[in-house]
Design an enzyme around this catalytic site. Structure first.
Site, PDB file in Angstrom:
ATOM      1  N   ASP A 203       0.870  -1.281   0.060  1.00 15.47           N
ATOM      2  CA  ASP A 203      -0.100   0.189  -0.173  1.00 15.47           C
ATOM      3  C   ASP A 203       0.713   1.599  -0.013  1.00 15.47           C
ATOM      4  O   ASP A 203       2.308   1.351  -0.101  1.00 15.47           O
ATOM      5  CB  ASP A 203      -1.330   0.132   1.179  1.00 15.47           C
ATOM      6  CG  ASP A 203      -2.099   0.614   0.749  1.00 15.47           C
ATOM      7  OD1 ASP A 203      -2.188   1.531   0.677  1.00 15.47           O
ATOM      8  OD2 ASP A 203      -3.073  -0.187   0.629  1.00 15.47           O
ATOM      9  N   ASP A 230       3.743   3.127  -4.081  1.00 14.66           N
ATOM     10  CA  ASP A 230       3.030   3.540  -5.030  1.00 14.66           C
ATOM     11  C   ASP A 230       2.749   2.769  -5.738  1.00 14.66           C
ATOM     12  O   ASP A 230       3.752   2.590  -7.758  1.00 14.66           O
ATOM     13  CB  ASP A 230       3.315   5.623  -5.231  1.00 14.66           C
ATOM     14  CG  ASP A 230       2.089   5.611  -6.251  1.00 14.66           C
ATOM     15  OD1 ASP A 230       1.188   4.776  -6.974  1.00 14.66           O
ATOM     16  OD2 ASP A 230       2.224   6.949  -6.224  1.00 14.66           O
ATOM     17  N   PHE A 231       1.920   2.159  -6.629  1.00 14.05           N
ATOM     18  CA  PHE A 231       1.601   1.080  -7.808  1.00 14.05           C
ATOM     19  C   PHE A 231       1.547   1.297  -8.885  1.00 14.05           C
ATOM     20  O   PHE A 231       1.278   0.921 -10.117  1.00 14.05           O
ATOM     21  CB  PHE A 231       0.301  -0.016  -7.210  1.00 14.05           C
ATOM     22  CG  PHE A 231      -1.338   0.498  -6.906  1.00 14.05           C
ATOM     23  CD1 PHE A 231      -1.674   1.419  -7.647  1.00 14.05           C
ATOM     24  CD2 PHE A 231      -2.057   0.305  -6.311  1.00 14.05           C
ATOM     25  CE1 PHE A 231      -2.968   1.880  -6.915  1.00 14.05           C
ATOM     26  CE2 PHE A 231      -3.323   0.306  -5.551  1.00 14.05           C
ATOM     27  CZ  PHE A 231      -3.608   1.000  -6.052  1.00 14.05           C
ATOM     28  N   HIS A 249     -11.737  -1.257  -8.728  1.00 16.87           N
ATOM     29  CA  HIS A 249     -13.739  -0.618  -8.845  1.00 16.87           C
ATOM     30  C   HIS A 249     -13.464   1.048  -8.925  1.00 16.87           C
ATOM     31  O   HIS A 249     -14.141   1.271  -9.082  1.00 16.87           O
ATOM     32  CB  HIS A 249     -14.169  -1.707  -7.986  1.00 16.87           C
ATOM     33  CG  HIS A 249     -13.984  -0.900  -6.686  1.00 16.87           C
ATOM     34  ND1 HIS A 249     -15.232  -1.365  -5.960  1.00 16.87           N
ATOM     35  CD2 HIS A 249     -13.333  -0.981  -5.997  1.00 16.87           C
ATOM     36  CE1 HIS A 249     -15.293  -1.114  -4.296  1.00 16.87           C
ATOM     37  NE2 HIS A 249     -13.818  -0.613  -4.498  1.00 16.87           N
TER      38      HIS A 249
HETATM   39  C1  LIG Z   1     -11.115   0.488  -1.486  1.00 19.08           C
HETATM   40  S1  LIG Z   1      -9.524  -0.054  -1.168  1.00 19.08           S
HETATM   41  C2  LIG Z   1      -9.339  -1.947  -0.921  1.00 19.08           C
HETATM   42  C3  LIG Z   1      -8.843  -2.378   0.688  1.00 19.08           C
HETATM   43  C4  LIG Z   1      -9.070  -3.290   0.846  1.00 19.08           C
HETATM   44  N1  LIG Z   1      -7.865  -4.495  -0.471  1.00 19.08           N
HETATM   45  C5  LIG Z   1     -10.329  -4.324   0.340  1.00 19.08           C
HETATM   46  O1  LIG Z   1     -10.309  -5.265   0.118  1.00 19.08           O
HETATM   47  O2  LIG Z   1     -11.153  -3.998   0.755  1.00 19.08           O
HETATM   48  C6  LIG Z   1      -8.249   0.680  -1.876  1.00 19.08           C
HETATM   49  C7  LIG Z   1      -6.724   0.382  -1.238  1.00 19.08           C
HETATM   50  O3  LIG Z   1      -5.906   0.806  -2.552  1.00 19.08           O
HETATM   51  C8  LIG Z   1      -4.213   1.428  -1.883  1.00 19.08           C
HETATM   52  N2  LIG Z   1      -4.043   2.965  -2.726  1.00 19.08           N
HETATM   53  C9  LIG Z   1      -4.729   3.828  -3.675  1.00 19.08           C
HETATM   54  N3  LIG Z   1      -4.312   4.115  -4.101  1.00 19.08           N
HETATM   55  C10 LIG Z   1      -2.335   3.087  -4.264  1.00 19.08           C
HETATM   56  C11 LIG Z   1      -1.336   3.654  -5.064  1.00 19.08           C
HETATM   57  N4  LIG Z   1      -1.662   4.548  -5.609  1.00 19.08           N
HETATM   58  N5  LIG Z   1      -0.438   2.591  -4.757  1.00 19.08           N
HETATM   59  C12 LIG Z   1      -0.697   1.743  -3.268  1.00 19.08           C
HETATM   60  N6  LIG Z   1      -1.639   1.549  -2.877  1.00 19.08           N
HETATM   61  C13 LIG Z   1      -2.919   2.394  -3.378  1.00 19.08           C
HETATM   62  C14 LIG Z   1      -5.219   2.536  -0.276  1.00 19.08           C
HETATM   63  O4  LIG Z   1      -4.675   2.903  -0.202  1.00 19.08           O
HETATM   64  C15 LIG Z   1      -6.782   1.569  -0.507  1.00 19.08           C
HETATM   65  O5  LIG Z   1      -5.386   0.601   0.492  1.00 19.08           O
END
Ligand SMILES: C[S@@+](CC[C@H](N)C(=O)[O-])C[C@H]1O[C@@H](n2cnc3c(N)ncnc32)[C@H](O)[C@@H]1O
Length: 341
Positions: A203, A230-231, A249
């Site tokens: 994350d 940062d993915f 989503h």
């Molecule tokens: C909607 S949440 C999903 C959390 C969990 N996987 C679930 O099933 O509920 C999206 C996740 O993606 C992470 N995220 C968003 N942008 C990101 C990025 N650019 N790089 C890494 N993680 C990211 C957020 O911090 C968050 O934890």
């Protein structure tokens, strides 16, 4: 609702159901306000009278009795004499002091409630109705905001995590990373159920202290590693399986494809990607997932729910040779893609 050859009585019933549907948000909001003010956490400590509840939660006399009795009618509270207590389900899931607490998700829904007021504007403009929502770097402006969001995500994955720990043959892999895995609840559940696995949670770097705190609470420190990445900007780690749960989503098709291509690049030959979301049924008739999709459109610039067929086509375009789909929980579908061996 409509029957094939409706009689006048059927139509009267159907009309009543239409009007009732229009009013159903009253009940949702009563539950969400109950969670917001901490009513269920208070009553988990013991039964209380209406004046005691008002006193403890700072409520006005005018609406409280009707509010509490409506919650009794909805099956969330029980009333005996002048004492109110939680129903067993409310006590289990809405008491902040219990590990089974799911109220974090209800708090997120309470925030979404106001945004749903602008559904018509979304329909007219196609624009999300909360400009700063789901801008993760802004959302994570302080540790408390991260904790709140993570608690909501844990509420959303409470039944998904154990299901995922059993829906896939984990004996075929030795390592995995949950991409966008938040504070690591899903990764911890899988690692706990399959001790041979080397587990990871990826994350944004600002999530790491909250992840550490959570692993410590779960007694899983050292069992699941954290990747502060940062993915979109960085490469994904090379492991046997990469999970994307409630991640695709959040983004538009182009970004979904970018993430899946990155996953394909990172995975070894035979590596697998596991994707879960509240996917829309292929017939596009299930109101639950379709309404979830509108919710994602209200709060993200390009996100939405999608069908398993859409997901499998993105996987094929990203280079995955084999794909499959199956129901994971009542709300979510699991799509798996395998890279050629
Ligand atoms: C909607 S949440 C999903 C959390 C969990 N996987 C679930 O099933 O509920 C999206 C996740 O993606 C992470 N995220 C968003 N942008 C990101 C990025 N650019 N790089 C890494 N993680 C990211 C957020 O911090 C968050 O934890």
């Amino acid at each position: 609702m409509p029957t094939e050859n409706p009689t006048a009585t059927d139509i009267t019933k159907d009309v009543a159901a239409v009007v009732e549907l229009g009013r159903r948000f009253y009940a949702s909001k009563a539950l969400l306000s109950g969670a917001e003010i901490g009513l269920f956490t208070l009553l988990a400590k013991g039964p209380a009278t209406e004046p005691e509840i008002r006193d403890q939660l700072g409520l006005h006399q005018r609406a409280t009795r009707d509010f509490l009795d409506a919650l009794v009618g909805l099956g969330l509270l029980e009333r005996e004499g002048d004492q109110y207590r939680n129903s067993p389900a409310a006590d289990f899931s809405l008491d902040e002091a219990k590990p089974s607490y799911r109220g974090g998700l209800l708090k997120l829904l309470n925030w979404q409630y106001a945004i749903w007021g602008d559904l018509t504007k979304l329909l007219r403009t196609g624009e999300r109705q909360q400009p700063s929502a789901y801008d993760f770097k802004q959302l994570y402006s302080n540790p408390e905001a991260i904790r709140r969001f993570m608690a909501a995500m844990d509420g959303a994955t409470a039944s998904i995590a154990p299901a995922l720990a059993h829906a896939f043959d984990w004996s075929t892999v030795t390592s995995f990373v949950d991409v966008g895995g938040g504070r690591g609840s899903v990764a911890a559940e899988i690692a706990k159920a399959h001790p041979h696995l080397r587990g990871g949670c990826l994350d944004l770097p600002s999530v790491e202290p909250i992840f550490d705190e959570h692993m410590n609470r779960l007694g899983m420190t050292g069992r699941v590693g954290f990747h502060g990445v940062d993915f979109f900007a960085d490469d994904l780690p090379t492991v046997d399986a990469l999970i994307f749960g409630h991640v695709l989503h959040d983004w538009d098709d182009l970004r979904r494809l970018t993430l899946l291509r990155k996953a394909h690049d990172a995975l070894p030959a035979g590596g697998q990607v596991l994707i879960y979301d509240a996917m829309i049924d292929d017939e596009r008739r299930d109101p639950g997932t379709l309404l979830m999709s509108l919710s994602m459109q209200l709060i993200t610039p390009g996100g939405s729910e999608y069908t398993a067929a859409d997901c499998r086509s993105w996987l094929a375009r990203a280079g995955f040779a084999e794909t499959s789909a199956k129901k994971l929980t009542a709300s979510d579908t699991l799509v798996i893609g395998r890279k050629s061996a």
